[in-house]
Every structure is written in C-alpha cells, then in structure tokens.
Design an enzyme around this catalytic site. Structure first.
Site, PDB file in Angstrom:
ATOM      1  N   ARG A   1       0.808  -1.077  -0.011  1.00 15.40           N
ATOM      2  CA  ARG A   1       0.151  -0.097   0.176  1.00 15.40           C
ATOM      3  C   ARG A   1       0.807   1.250   0.122  1.00 15.40           C
ATOM      4  NH1 ARG A   1      -3.226  -3.287   3.203  1.00 15.40           N
ATOM      5  NH2 ARG A   1      -4.918  -3.978   2.025  1.00 15.40           N
TER       6      ARG A   1
ATOM      7  N   GLU B   1       8.891  18.083 -25.046  1.00 10.46           N
ATOM      8  CA  GLU B   1       8.249  18.197 -23.766  1.00 10.46           C
ATOM      9  C   GLU B   1       8.995  19.711 -23.147  1.00 10.46           C
ATOM     10  OE1 GLU B   1       5.737  17.144 -22.076  1.00 10.46           O
ATOM     11  OE2 GLU B   1       5.447  14.972 -22.744  1.00 10.46           O
TER      12      GLU B   1
ATOM     13  N   GLU C   1      -3.988  17.116 -10.243  1.00 16.65           N
ATOM     14  CA  GLU C   1      -4.567  17.354 -11.483  1.00 16.65           C
ATOM     15  C   GLU C   1      -6.152  17.715 -11.499  1.00 16.65           C
ATOM     16  OE1 GLU C   1      -3.345  16.149 -15.865  1.00 16.65           O
ATOM     17  OE2 GLU C   1      -4.313  14.765 -14.846  1.00 16.65           O
TER      18      GLU C   1
ATOM     19  N   HIS D   1      -1.267  17.068 -25.420  1.00 17.24           N
ATOM     20  CA  HIS D   1      -1.037  15.592 -25.226  1.00 17.24           C
ATOM     21  C   HIS D   1      -2.578  14.884 -25.786  1.00 17.24           C
ATOM     22  CE1 HIS D   1       2.324  16.361 -22.967  1.00 17.24           C
ATOM     23  NE2 HIS D   1       2.385  15.115 -22.529  1.00 17.24           N
TER      24      HIS D   1
ATOM     25  N   HIS E   1      -1.823  11.718 -27.847  1.00 18.16           N
ATOM     26  CA  HIS E   1      -2.162  10.454 -27.422  1.00 18.16           C
ATOM     27  C   HIS E   1      -2.914   9.698 -28.563  1.00 18.16           C
ATOM     28  CE1 HIS E   1      -1.678  11.341 -22.846  1.00 18.16           C
ATOM     29  NE2 HIS E   1      -0.725  10.868 -23.305  1.00 18.16           N
TER      30      HIS E   1
ATOM     31  N   HIS F   1       6.842   9.702 -27.776  1.00 13.84           N
ATOM     32  CA  HIS F   1       6.090  10.482 -26.979  1.00 13.84           C
ATOM     33  C   HIS F   1       6.316  12.193 -27.343  1.00 13.84           C
ATOM     34  CE1 HIS F   1       3.227  11.860 -24.011  1.00 13.84           C
ATOM     35  NE2 HIS F   1       4.082  12.648 -23.451  1.00 13.84           N
TER      36      HIS F   1
HETATM   37  N1  GLY Z   1       3.196  15.099 -17.561  1.00 20.99           N
HETATM   38  C1  GLY Z   1       2.162  15.889 -17.135  1.00 20.99           C
HETATM   39  C2  GLY Z   1       1.918  16.054 -15.751  1.00 20.99           C
HETATM   40  O1  GLY Z   1       2.801  15.430 -15.015  1.00 20.99           O
HETATM   41  O2  GLY Z   1       1.095  16.317 -15.152  1.00 20.99           O
END
Ligand code: GLY
Length: 359
Positions: A114, A178, A230, A241, A245, A258
């Site tokens: 965990r 990136e 997020e 992205h 994707h 990527h």
């Molecule tokens: N790669 C985007 C993030 O880490 O939110």
C-alpha cells in the site's frame, strides 16, 4: 558545475537535484531506508551503472525501456521482485532510466504494501523535465496509454545531466518536445531562455542542458505544488497531449516517440487557438513553429507524416480521441493557448474544426 536544487512544495516537499554528477547524491537520498532495490533500464545500467557504485550491492531488476515496459505483466514482475527482495514500507525503490521506468516503478511503489518510497534517477531529457517530477505513475492498457495509474510523489529526484550525453537522437528529440511545452506554459522568460539555449541543446552542451532542465523543473514544480492531483491548473501540463495520445494510439505505442507526438500536438493546439481567435499575440504561433522546427521537431501533422512515414488517417485519429482519459466519455478535451504562460483548459472542439486540423 554545482547542482541546482528545485523543491516541489507538495505535502511532504521533496528536492529535485539537477546537474552533472547528481547521482553522487544517491546514497544520501536513500540513507533513511531500511532496504533499497533498483529498477533499471538494462541499456542505461550498461552505460551508467558505474555511477551507482557508491550504493554497493542492491537487489536489481533490469528490464528493457520504452513503452514495452508499461504493461500489466511488467508491473506484476516488479511487484514480485519487490516482494522477493524482502522490501517493506520503510524501504526505497530507485528507478534508473527513462520516463517509462519512472511510470512503472512509481506505480509499483505506490501499490507495494500500500505504498513505499520511490526515488527517481531519470536518465532521459523527457524524464528529467517531465515524467519523473510530479508523482504521476502509469501503465498502458490495450485500450489506451496511461489508463491505469496513481499519484505517488517521489521522495527525491536526481537529474544527472551527464547521462544525457549518451541519449539516442530520437530520445533527445522526444525530450525536446516536452521542453518546448514546458517553456510555453512557463511564460515569456522561459520561452526566451529556451530560444537562447536551443543551439547549445542541439550540440549537447552541458551548461545548456543543466539550465534547461532546471528551468523546466522549476515550471513543473510550481504547477504540481498548487495542484498535485490534477484537479485544475495541472491540466495545463497536458498541452498538446490529447492530440499526441491519439497520434500514438494510431501509430502504435512506441512508433512515434512521445515528445515528438507532443510537438505535433503543440502545433495543432496553437492552430486551433488561432482558429478560435484565442491568441492575444498572433505572432506566437509562428514563433513556436520556428522553435519546434529549429529543434528538429514536427510542428504539424504533415511534417510528422513525412518524418515518420506513417499515414495517420484522419478517421483513425478522430477515433483515437476516444481513448483519451482526460475528458468526459466521447468528449475529448484540449488545452489551448492564449499567450506565453496563458492557457485555456478543458476546451472541446467542433468535429469540423478537428477534422480540418487533422487533415
Ligand atoms: N506530464 C504531465 C503531468 O505530470 O501532469
């Protein structure tokens, strides 16, 4: 050259140490762990394993890097390895390799008993500027990329920029995608710094690499600290992205690196932003296109189709959006741009506009 340290102010905070010889700080980074194990990219271990000598003998699982590492089978193998090595919650797993190793190892560390600590020692530009910072972990499912994952912040990140000297050209290009994304999100000062460092980056100049990684990690740390899971502003880090994707899904994972797909995605996001009249600085689109091209990256789909030799049909790309995990079902969401450092989040695009962008 001394190490730069950027603190990611999550709860608890953790340091990202950046510069040549950052790996010398590894014994210190794991000093509080009762046991240590290493998950390494086998190629990176061959090239740079000597830099880990101060760790002594530790249980090691060496696997191939790339998207092939991010499978349910590999996740199971890492978990079995952690158990066989007798690790506990108070132990630390070190990942040593690119972003896929950090994604896989971070996920395994978040699940094992965990949750145990993970320290990332990223060795690709992409992993140093993005994947190893911020705690996102993931594997791919056959239905899409990164569909199973957790948030699990590392205890420390060591970005040894000397490891970037042996990066294959495709890996470096992937990282640069990136880098452009992060500079655009960071704002005018980050963008201007990147433009000034571009030639040095292409030449593999040590000072340019360290300055660029430090500036990108600083931007990312700022965003992650205010939104670790997020829910809001961190969604901006997905600039390019949703397109990327879909491109990667249609191309087959690994066929287009990527960050290269992200570069084309940034170009498409800027085109959409211009079409919708969002750009407060109309010159920004041409400026970013020029920067992408200067760094050897595709700024749109026709450039990507040409450089990759892939057809990337419009109908398949449209279907590929269905695998995006960010928007609601059937409603892919995009990050658009209104200026350097100014984003529009959660934008849905009309089908007609999407089709013309992808043509
Ligand atoms: N790669 C985007 C993030 O880490 O939110």
């Amino acid at each position: 050259m001394s190490l730069a340290t950027v603190t990611v102010a999550t709860e608890p905070p953790y340091p990202v140490r950046i510069g040549p010889a950052a790996l010398e700080a590894l014994p210190n980074a794991v000093a509080s762990a009762d046991r240590v194990a290493l998950l390494a990219d086998e190629r990176v271990l061959d090239l740079h394993g000597a830099s880990l000598a101060a760790l002594g003998e530790v249980p090691t699982l060496a696997i191939g890097g790339g998207e092939d590492a991010k499978t349910l089978g590999k996740l199971g193998a890492v978990l079995e390895f952690l158990a066989a090595a007798g690790l506990a919650r108070s132990s630390t797993l070190i990942t040593f390799g690119g972003g896929t190793l950090a994604d896989l190892g971070g996920l395994a560390a978040s699940l094992f008993k965990r949750g145990m600590q993970v320290v990332h020692a990223p060795t690709t530009l992409l992993a140093q500027v993005d994947a190893s910072v911020g705690g996102k972990t993931a594997i791919n499912l056959s239905a899409g990329k990164n569909l199973a994952g957790t948030f699990h912040q590392p205890a420390e990140v060591l970005c040894d920029t000397s490891t970037l000297a042996t990066l294959p050209a495709a890996e470096r290009a992937s990282g640069l995608g990136e880098v452009v994304k992060t500079a655009l999100i960071g704002g005018e000062a980050d963008l201007a710094l990147l433009e000034a460092q571009a030639d040095g980056l292409l030449a593999g100049d040590a000072a340019a690499l360290a300055a660029t990684v430090t500036s990108c990690v600083t931007v990312k740390a700022r965003v992650v600290a205010c939104d670790p899971t997020e829910r809001g502003p961190r969604r901006g880090l997905n600039l390019g992205h949703t397109f990327a994707h879909a491109i990667e899904h249609v191309a087959g994972y690994g066929a287009v690196p990527h960050g290269v797909a992200v570069a084309a995605g940034i170009g498409l996001a800027l085109r959409a932003s211009a079409e919708l009249g969002l750009l407060t600085d109309p010159a920004l689109e041409a400026r970013i296109r020029a920067l992408l091209e200067r760094l050897g990256l595709p700024a749109d789909l026709s450039a990507l189709r040409q450089s990759s030799g892939l057809a990337l049909p419009v109908d398949e790309l449209m279907a590929g959006f269905a695998h995006d995990k960010k928007g609601a079902v059937g409603r892919p969401e995009f990050v658009l741009v209104s200026g350097a450092g100014a984003l529009e989040l959660g934008v849905t695009l009309e089908v007609d506009l999407l089709q013309s962008l992808l043509a």
